[in-house]
Design a protein around this motif. Structure first.
Motif, PDB file in Angstrom:
ATOM      1  N   UNK A 190       0.857  -1.187   0.000  1.00  0.00           N
ATOM      2  CA  UNK A 190       0.000   0.000   0.000  1.00  0.00           C
ATOM      3  C   UNK A 190       0.890   1.232   0.000  1.00  0.00           C
ATOM      4  N   UNK A 191       0.382   2.310  -0.570  1.00  0.00           N
ATOM      5  CA  UNK A 191       1.108   3.577  -0.484  1.00  0.00           C
ATOM      6  C   UNK A 191       0.110   4.730  -0.489  1.00  0.00           C
ATOM      7  N   UNK A 192       0.481   5.771   0.235  1.00  0.00           N
ATOM      8  CA  UNK A 192      -0.350   6.971   0.207  1.00  0.00           C
ATOM      9  C   UNK A 192       0.200   8.009  -0.769  1.00  0.00           C
ATOM     10  N   UNK A 193       1.160   7.592  -1.576  1.00  0.00           N
ATOM     11  CA  UNK A 193       1.666   8.482  -2.622  1.00  0.00           C
ATOM     12  C   UNK A 193       0.562   8.793  -3.621  1.00  0.00           C
ATOM     13  N   UNK A 194       0.653   9.975  -4.192  1.00  0.00           N
ATOM     14  CA  UNK A 194      -0.327  10.383  -5.208  1.00  0.00           C
ATOM     15  C   UNK A 194       0.285  10.073  -6.572  1.00  0.00           C
ATOM     16  N   UNK A 195      -0.101   8.925  -7.129  1.00  0.00           N
ATOM     17  CA  UNK A 195       0.472   8.472  -8.400  1.00  0.00           C
ATOM     18  C   UNK A 195      -0.650   7.949  -9.281  1.00  0.00           C
ATOM     19  N   UNK A 196      -0.369   7.858 -10.583  1.00  0.00           N
ATOM     20  CA  UNK A 196      -1.377   7.290 -11.471  1.00  0.00           C
ATOM     21  C   UNK A 196      -1.128   5.794 -11.666  1.00  0.00           C
ATOM     22  N   UNK A 197      -2.056   5.139 -12.362  1.00  0.00           N
ATOM     23  CA  UNK A 197      -2.005   3.686 -12.490  1.00  0.00           C
ATOM     24  C   UNK A 197      -0.796   3.216 -13.301  1.00  0.00           C
ATOM     25  N   UNK A 198      -0.437   3.981 -14.322  1.00  0.00           N
ATOM     26  CA  UNK A 198       0.720   3.577 -15.131  1.00  0.00           C
ATOM     27  C   UNK A 198       1.993   3.654 -14.301  1.00  0.00           C
ATOM     28  N   UNK A 199       2.119   4.695 -13.507  1.00  0.00           N
ATOM     29  CA  UNK A 199       3.283   4.813 -12.634  1.00  0.00           C
ATOM     30  C   UNK A 199       3.319   3.659 -11.629  1.00  0.00           C
ATOM     31  N   UNK A 200       2.179   3.358 -11.043  1.00  0.00           N
ATOM     32  CA  UNK A 200       2.118   2.263 -10.068  1.00  0.00           C
ATOM     33  C   UNK A 200       2.509   0.943 -10.716  1.00  0.00           C
ATOM     34  N   UNK A 201       1.974   0.686 -11.889  1.00  0.00           N
ATOM     35  CA  UNK A 201       2.265  -0.562 -12.586  1.00  0.00           C
ATOM     36  C   UNK A 201       3.737  -0.659 -12.963  1.00  0.00           C
ATOM     37  N   UNK A 202       4.278   0.414 -13.491  1.00  0.00           N
ATOM     38  CA  UNK A 202       5.686   0.403 -13.907  1.00  0.00           C
ATOM     39  C   UNK A 202       6.611   0.207 -12.707  1.00  0.00           C
ATOM     40  N   UNK A 203       6.300   0.909 -11.625  1.00  0.00           N
ATOM     41  CA  UNK A 203       7.131   0.782 -10.420  1.00  0.00           C
ATOM     42  C   UNK A 203       7.055  -0.631  -9.856  1.00  0.00           C
ATOM     43  N   UNK A 249      10.633  -0.948  -4.374  1.00  0.00           N
ATOM     44  CA  UNK A 249      11.711  -1.936  -4.456  1.00  0.00           C
ATOM     45  C   UNK A 249      12.274  -2.221  -3.070  1.00  0.00           C
ATOM     46  N   UNK A 250      12.454  -1.191  -2.280  1.00  0.00           N
ATOM     47  CA  UNK A 250      12.960  -1.397  -0.922  1.00  0.00           C
ATOM     48  C   UNK A 250      11.990  -2.251  -0.108  1.00  0.00           C
ATOM     49  N   UNK A 251      10.710  -1.984  -0.258  1.00  0.00           N
ATOM     50  CA  UNK A 251       9.713  -2.775   0.476  1.00  0.00           C
ATOM     51  C   UNK A 251       9.725  -4.230   0.016  1.00  0.00           C
ATOM     52  N   UNK A 252       9.753  -4.427  -1.297  1.00  0.00           N
ATOM     53  CA  UNK A 252       9.769  -5.800  -1.836  1.00  0.00           C
ATOM     54  C   UNK A 252      11.036  -6.535  -1.435  1.00  0.00           C
ATOM     55  N   UNK A 253      12.165  -5.819  -1.442  1.00  0.00           N
ATOM     56  CA  UNK A 253      13.433  -6.458  -1.070  1.00  0.00           C
ATOM     57  C   UNK A 253      13.380  -6.944   0.367  1.00  0.00           C
ATOM     58  N   UNK A 254      12.822  -6.137   1.243  1.00  0.00           N
ATOM     59  CA  UNK A 254      12.737  -6.528   2.651  1.00  0.00           C
ATOM     60  C   UNK A 254      11.815  -7.739   2.824  1.00  0.00           C
ATOM     61  N   UNK A 255      10.692  -7.730   2.124  1.00  0.00           N
ATOM     62  CA  UNK A 255       9.761  -8.858   2.236  1.00  0.00           C
ATOM     63  C   UNK A 255      10.356 -10.121   1.603  1.00  0.00           C
ATOM     64  N   UNK A 256      11.044  -9.960   0.481  1.00  0.00           N
ATOM     65  CA  UNK A 256      11.671 -11.106  -0.180  1.00  0.00           C
ATOM     66  C   UNK A 256      12.733 -11.725   0.730  1.00  0.00           C
ATOM     67  N   UNK A 257      13.522 -10.865   1.342  1.00  0.00           N
ATOM     68  CA  UNK A 257      14.563 -11.369   2.251  1.00  0.00           C
ATOM     69  C   UNK A 257      13.924 -12.087   3.433  1.00  0.00           C
ATOM     70  N   UNK A 258      12.802 -11.561   3.923  1.00  0.00           N
ATOM     71  CA  UNK A 258      12.116 -12.194   5.050  1.00  0.00           C
ATOM     72  C   UNK A 258      11.576 -13.573   4.649  1.00  0.00           C
TER      73      UNK A 258
END
Lengths: 392, 392
Positions: A190-203, A249-258
């Motif tokens: 989840x994020x409270x960033x104000x982004x559009x769907x394409x940005x979210x998908x690409x990220x 990426x930082x969030x995913x890296x932490x979860x992947x490592x866990x």
């Protein structure tokens, strides 16, 4: 706090009774907006569970307001009836929340080939909706666990260049990569960033490619893997693609490592780094070949720094996939250069594998400047035990 | 009798002292002609042991008169010094037999990354040459064993259309395919058929592709795998390519099956048959994906007919490799159709895996008329034990 750390989200985790253990097994994550931006990536397995088929369609428009997740049943290989069950799950959730079913993503994990106990599941949703709360993230993270021994959560806090705070929260379950181990990998970000769907998908795609895609616990790929990202925009912080990608990426890296650290039966976490490859893809291919070698993984379990098995695995990668000369390969294990130029290097007795859970293998291809790391686990008696005794 | 069953061959097996166990570890097989026809196939691993590099060159002219084989050391990843050791081994054998070193094939198996004890090896060759005999096949088959619990031998007897007898004999060691398990797969085949080198090579490649290439014990590929065929012509029987291929294939199939049955730590032999595939290659690819699933192999160890793990493995095969629709897949285990049309079929309780070592999995792709079978083993505690405790 996990998925409820960013502003604009509520979550809940309850016991629907799907798990015979009696532990909580149903989670809801709701995005209260103002945005309802969503993106998701799914297993590439051609045998796809009903909730994957559903959620892929539901998220295609870049909009979702809720994710409903259950453990205690994968709803995979259950035919048209299983898809109807997923559809009913989304409809029931939508009704409980006063939203559209097409904006509900569904995730399931557990046994393949069995129908879900729908009366229990629907009653669980009805029970979860009223207890949704901005403090419910921890309960949700617990409710999606299967063989996980600990819930896996993350919070990444950032500020815009102007100083406006925003964050990414996440929860995950599973023991492997997007092609995980015993059971499915599920992850909600989840994020409270104000982004559009394409940005979210690409990220999200960039983040998962660099993290979950480089975890390979046992080379097996689930029918249910899902990673979803919901953006509420509630912080009001307009965030660039680069910044969102970095935080996700930082969030995913932490979860992947866990997940690697909690992989079924493992006694070692193994980081296989390939350096000086011609391309990053070549580095990943070589690293993955090593992380899929049962012989090497069993040797690590035995605290044996078996570089011969590393080389034998590297040698299986076709020349069109990764350029290198076999007589130029160097291998270091935990910093000791035990293989030089494809032959014997330092004394293997200098390598200590028994005193730490982490094992670092570095393979130098001497073929370029690219590098990559893939994480895995050792192959243990407990892995065999868990996966022969457990039916999934 | 094994490799010495066909006319024109002598063999010996002696104790050179390379194995710490004190068991026999050096074998010689000699072709006394009149022909000195030879063919061989080798590991496709890019990390190749010195004897593989040597033997590939030596057999390139279709001529060889002897094979010298040692257990107790793979001579892999040993650099130029290791190659010199192989060269000396061939020279010493040639001198002892009064032939040319270029007509001596060398095979080694054992630990990777350690030099051979050359004084012991050369003395062993000197001791073996005088005891070469037409009854020495069994001794040779025993001397090449590593973790094998039994020697693996075969004899295939045939007659020409005119009634002239000829035969194929063979011996092998190892626990897997041409990409075998713990250690190397070595195989020497002999025949007294009167054939030329091209016929021998063509027959051998066809035979190994249909047999050893379809055994996958643990997905790991050795640096030393070698299958050699020597033809003496001593029977005087002129044999067609088709007849030689058929007999060599029968010999290889028997040896391959024996290796599966003796695979390290295995408690079940698993035959994965894929039927109604578009092409034979597609069938092999799907079968191999299943035989490489640690989850499925562990389930078989637990006597669990886990068809969900079969489907999850099938689903990892890319569509460009094998055509099928996931909702049309059928899976039968030991004849019980427990998955129909990608969903639940017969009651899994009807499948009994505990009363027999052999397990038969049949996957119907409903995509064509081709089929193939790949053999494998289950993933057991003993596999983990042997491969974590043993250093190779």
């Amino acid at each position: 706090m996990t998925v409820t750390h960013p502003q604009g989200f509520r979550a809940a985790g309850v016991t629907a009774g799907l798990k015979t253990s009696g532990r909580s097994d149903l989670a809801l994550v709701v995005n209260d907006g103002p945005l309802a931006v969503a993106a998701a990536v799914f297993t590439t397995n051609r045998v796809q569970a009903a909730p994957v088929v559903w959620s892929r369609q539901a998220v295609a428009d870049g909009v979702a307001q809720a994710v409903v997740l259950n453990s205690g049943g994968a709803n995979a290989c259950t035919g048209p009836e299983g898809f109807a069950d997923t559809h009913r799950t989304a409809e029931h959730t939508a009704t409980a929340l006063g939203i559209s079913a097409g904006d509900v993503l569904v995730c399931s994990t557990g046994l393949i080939g069995e129908r879900l106990a729908m009366p229990l599941l629907l009653a669980g949703i009805s029970a979860a909706a009223p207890v949704l709360s901005a403090d419910g993230g921890a309960d949700a993270a617990t409710a999606i666990m299967t063989t996980d021994t600990v819930p896996k959560t993350v919070v990444v806090e950032r500020r815009t260049p102007e100083g406006q705070p925003w964050s990414v929260g996440g929860m995950a379950k599973g023991a492997g990569m997007l092609a995980p181990g015993l059971a499915t990998m599920l992850c909600v970000l989840t994020t409270d960033a104000h982004v559009d769907a394409v940005t979210a998908d690409t990220a999200l795609r960039a983040a998962t490619a660099a993290t979950f895609d480089r975890v390979d616990s046992d080379g097996c790929m689930s029918t249910n893997d899902t990673v979803a990202l919901l953006a509420s925009g509630a912080s009001g912080a307009a965030v660039s693609l680069a910044d969102l990608t970095d935080a996700v990426t930082a969030a995913c890296a932490a979860l992947a490592r866990a997940m690697v650290g909690d992989a079924e039966g493992a006694s070692h976490d193994i980081a296989v780094s390939v350096v000086n490859a011609e391309t990053e893809q070549a580095a990943v291919a070589v690293a993955r070949a090593v992380t899929r070698s049962n012989l090497f993984k069993a040797a690590v379990f035995g605290n044996d720094p078996n570089w011969g098995r590393v080389l034998a695995a590297v040698g299986t990668v076709p020349v069109e996939v990764a350029a290198y000369e076999a007589d130029q390969l160097d291998v270091a294990i935990n910093g000791v250069q035990i293989c030089r130029a494809g032959g014997v290097g330092a004394d293997r007795a200098l390598v200590d594998l028994s005193s730490a859970r982490e094992v670092h293998v570095e393979i130098d291809l001497h073929a370029g400047a690219a590098s990559a790391t893939v994480w895995s686990n050792d192959l243990t008696h407990d892995y065999v035990h868990e996966n022969s005794a457990y039916s999934s």
